[in-house]
Design a protein around this motif. Sequence first.
Motif, PDB file in Angstrom:
ATOM      1  N   VAL A 104       0.865  -1.253  -0.012  1.00 20.59           N
ATOM      2  CA  VAL A 104      -0.008  -0.042   0.140  1.00 20.59           C
ATOM      3  C   VAL A 104       0.906   1.275  -0.052  1.00 20.59           C
ATOM      4  O   VAL A 104       1.763   1.281   0.796  1.00 20.59           O
ATOM      5  N   GLN A 105       0.668   1.849  -0.934  1.00 17.14           N
ATOM      6  CA  GLN A 105       1.756   3.318  -0.938  1.00 17.14           C
ATOM      7  C   GLN A 105       0.979   4.539  -0.142  1.00 17.14           C
ATOM      8  O   GLN A 105      -0.416   4.434  -0.048  1.00 17.14           O
ATOM      9  N   LEU A 106       1.731   5.022   0.438  1.00 22.58           N
ATOM     10  CA  LEU A 106       1.283   6.381   1.396  1.00 22.58           C
ATOM     11  C   LEU A 106       1.881   7.608   0.567  1.00 22.58           C
ATOM     12  O   LEU A 106       3.113   7.669   0.222  1.00 22.58           O
ATOM     13  N   VAL A 107       0.847   8.497   0.376  1.00 19.74           N
ATOM     14  CA  VAL A 107       1.176   9.759  -0.247  1.00 19.74           C
ATOM     15  C   VAL A 107       0.958  10.916   0.773  1.00 19.74           C
ATOM     16  O   VAL A 107      -0.109  10.783   1.675  1.00 19.74           O
ATOM     17  N   ASP A 108       1.769  11.870   1.004  1.00 23.51           N
ATOM     18  CA  ASP A 108       1.711  13.001   1.565  1.00 23.51           C
ATOM     19  C   ASP A 108       0.449  13.774   1.078  1.00 23.51           C
ATOM     20  O   ASP A 108       0.345  14.138   0.128  1.00 23.51           O
ATOM     21  N   GLN A 109      -0.438  13.951   2.136  1.00 23.21           N
ATOM     22  CA  GLN A 109      -1.544  14.723   1.857  1.00 23.21           C
ATOM     23  C   GLN A 109      -1.446  16.051   1.191  1.00 23.21           C
ATOM     24  O   GLN A 109      -1.863  16.518   0.113  1.00 23.21           O
ATOM     25  N   PRO A 110      -0.744  16.882   1.772  1.00 22.06           N
ATOM     26  CA  PRO A 110      -0.833  18.389   1.380  1.00 22.06           C
ATOM     27  C   PRO A 110       0.015  18.362  -0.070  1.00 22.06           C
ATOM     28  O   PRO A 110      -0.426  19.231  -1.027  1.00 22.06           O
ATOM     29  N   SER A 111       1.226  17.778  -0.132  1.00 22.53           N
ATOM     30  CA  SER A 111       1.949  17.696  -1.261  1.00 22.53           C
ATOM     31  C   SER A 111       1.771  16.912  -2.420  1.00 22.53           C
ATOM     32  O   SER A 111       2.288  17.021  -3.496  1.00 22.53           O
ATOM     33  N   ARG A 112       0.836  15.634  -2.019  1.00 26.20           N
ATOM     34  CA  ARG A 112       0.866  14.783  -2.979  1.00 26.20           C
ATOM     35  C   ARG A 112       1.901  14.154  -3.557  1.00 26.20           C
ATOM     36  O   ARG A 112       2.064  13.307  -4.566  1.00 26.20           O
ATOM     37  N   ILE A 113       3.085  14.066  -2.736  1.00 24.07           N
ATOM     38  CA  ILE A 113       4.014  13.232  -3.016  1.00 24.07           C
ATOM     39  C   ILE A 113       4.330  12.092  -2.272  1.00 24.07           C
ATOM     40  O   ILE A 113       3.995  11.831  -1.091  1.00 24.07           O
ATOM     41  N   GLN A 114       4.636  10.911  -2.924  1.00 24.69           N
ATOM     42  CA  GLN A 114       4.807   9.770  -2.286  1.00 24.69           C
ATOM     43  C   GLN A 114       5.646   9.608  -1.239  1.00 24.69           C
ATOM     44  O   GLN A 114       6.956  10.146  -1.366  1.00 24.69           O
ATOM     45  N   ARG A 115       5.374   9.258   0.134  1.00 24.30           N
ATOM     46  CA  ARG A 115       6.297   9.053   0.964  1.00 24.30           C
ATOM     47  C   ARG A 115       6.811   7.782   1.498  1.00 24.30           C
ATOM     48  O   ARG A 115       7.972   7.681   2.177  1.00 24.30           O
ATOM     49  N   GLY A 116       6.246   6.564   0.989  1.00 24.97           N
ATOM     50  CA  GLY A 116       6.515   5.256   1.008  1.00 24.97           C
ATOM     51  C   GLY A 116       5.825   4.409   1.068  1.00 24.97           C
ATOM     52  O   GLY A 116       4.756   4.666   0.549  1.00 24.97           O
ATOM     53  N   SER A 117       5.710   3.175   1.783  1.00 30.61           N
ATOM     54  CA  SER A 117       4.757   2.158   1.482  1.00 30.61           C
ATOM     55  C   SER A 117       4.774   1.253   2.575  1.00 30.61           C
ATOM     56  O   SER A 117       5.804   1.007   3.420  1.00 30.61           O
ATOM     57  N   VAL A 118       3.539   0.398   2.888  1.00 36.46           N
ATOM     58  CA  VAL A 118       3.695  -0.711   4.007  1.00 36.46           C
ATOM     59  C   VAL A 118       3.133  -1.961   3.080  1.00 36.46           C
ATOM     60  O   VAL A 118       2.771  -1.882   2.180  1.00 36.46           O
ATOM     61  N   THR A 119       3.244  -2.987   3.816  1.00 40.93           N
ATOM     62  CA  THR A 119       3.052  -4.256   3.560  1.00 40.93           C
ATOM     63  C   THR A 119       2.118  -4.632   4.457  1.00 40.93           C
ATOM     64  O   THR A 119       2.179  -4.775   5.652  1.00 40.93           O
ATOM     65  N   LEU A 120       0.682  -5.024   3.957  1.00 40.37           N
ATOM     66  CA  LEU A 120      -0.370  -5.475   4.685  1.00 40.37           C
ATOM     67  C   LEU A 120       0.027  -6.842   5.424  1.00 40.37           C
ATOM     68  O   LEU A 120       0.465  -7.715   4.747  1.00 40.37           O
ATOM     69  N   GLY A 121      -0.640  -6.892   6.832  1.00 37.07           N
ATOM     70  CA  GLY A 121      -0.539  -8.094   7.414  1.00 37.07           C
ATOM     71  C   GLY A 121      -1.760  -8.843   7.419  1.00 37.07           C
ATOM     72  O   GLY A 121      -2.760  -8.380   6.428  1.00 37.07           O
ATOM     73  N   ASP A 122      -1.997  -9.674   8.381  1.00 34.63           N
ATOM     74  CA  ASP A 122      -3.524 -10.173   8.512  1.00 34.63           C
ATOM     75  C   ASP A 122      -4.388  -9.187   8.982  1.00 34.63           C
ATOM     76  O   ASP A 122      -4.044  -8.336   9.423  1.00 34.63           O
ATOM     77  N   PHE A 123      -5.769  -9.405   8.537  1.00 34.12           N
ATOM     78  CA  PHE A 123      -6.812  -8.499   8.943  1.00 34.12           C
ATOM     79  C   PHE A 123      -7.582  -9.119  10.059  1.00 34.12           C
ATOM     80  O   PHE A 123      -7.975 -10.307   9.983  1.00 34.12           O
ATOM     81  N   VAL A 124      -7.511  -8.297  11.212  1.00 35.65           N
ATOM     82  CA  VAL A 124      -8.383  -8.805  12.396  1.00 35.65           C
ATOM     83  C   VAL A 124      -9.570  -8.154  12.595  1.00 35.65           C
ATOM     84  O   VAL A 124      -9.568  -7.022  12.709  1.00 35.65           O
ATOM     85  N   PRO A 125     -10.798  -9.094  12.293  1.00 38.21           N
ATOM     86  CA  PRO A 125     -12.133  -8.305  12.500  1.00 38.21           C
ATOM     87  C   PRO A 125     -12.437  -8.135  13.893  1.00 38.21           C
ATOM     88  O   PRO A 125     -12.244  -8.828  14.887  1.00 38.21           O
ATOM     89  N   TYR A 126     -13.133  -7.010  14.139  1.00 44.21           N
ATOM     90  CA  TYR A 126     -13.600  -6.635  15.335  1.00 44.21           C
ATOM     91  C   TYR A 126     -15.162  -6.150  15.080  1.00 44.21           C
ATOM     92  O   TYR A 126     -15.600  -5.436  14.290  1.00 44.21           O
ATOM     93  N   ALA A 127     -15.808  -6.908  16.037  1.00 44.89           N
ATOM     94  CA  ALA A 127     -17.430  -6.537  16.236  1.00 44.89           C
ATOM     95  C   ALA A 127     -17.916  -6.240  17.589  1.00 44.89           C
ATOM     96  O   ALA A 127     -17.267  -7.022  18.691  1.00 44.89           O
ATOM     97  N   ARG A 128     -18.981  -5.688  17.510  1.00 48.79           N
ATOM     98  CA  ARG A 128     -19.777  -5.800  18.884  1.00 48.79           C
ATOM     99  C   ARG A 128     -20.386  -7.069  19.227  1.00 48.79           C
ATOM    100  O   ARG A 128     -20.782  -7.637  18.300  1.00 48.79           O
ATOM    101  N   PRO A 129     -20.290  -7.427  20.448  1.00 49.32           N
ATOM    102  CA  PRO A 129     -20.774  -8.990  20.854  1.00 49.32           C
ATOM    103  C   PRO A 129     -22.424  -8.752  20.653  1.00 49.32           C
ATOM    104  O   PRO A 129     -23.004  -7.707  20.784  1.00 49.32           O
TER     105      PRO A 129
END
Length: 129
Positions: A104-129
């Motif tokens: 997932v690319q990360l772009v600086d909001q004000p300048s719209r310049i790419q600042r880096g990226s992350v690699t996604l891990g597992d997705f942990v679902p959270y719900a109300r009981p």
Amino acid sequence: MRLTCLLATAAALLAAAPTSAQRGYDPQARLDRLLAGRVAGAPVRCIPLRPNTRSEIVEGRAIVYREGRRFYVNRPTAGLEWLLRDSILVTRPVVGQLCRGEPVQLVDQPSRIQRGSVTLGDFVPYARP
């Protein structure tokens, strides 16, 4: 002379701008507030991306995807230093879903310049009981 004054003023304002820590932003406290009253489920490899899916960056910690009443917390496996809350997430899902291991690319909001990226891990679902 005017340009020098403008530059000096701009430099002073930037130097005085409060950092996240100075403004009282606590990433772990924010994540705790988002997940308050919710119970974690078993991690999943992928989540569907729908038009109503929203995301929020918890700086240096996680990306929270909101799909209706369910939240999915993704703690990236790489690139956490680029996970700043004023970033724009840029994804390029191939089959309409986000999966573990995708960049997932990360772009600086004000300048719209790419600042880096992350690699996604597992997705942990959270719900109300």
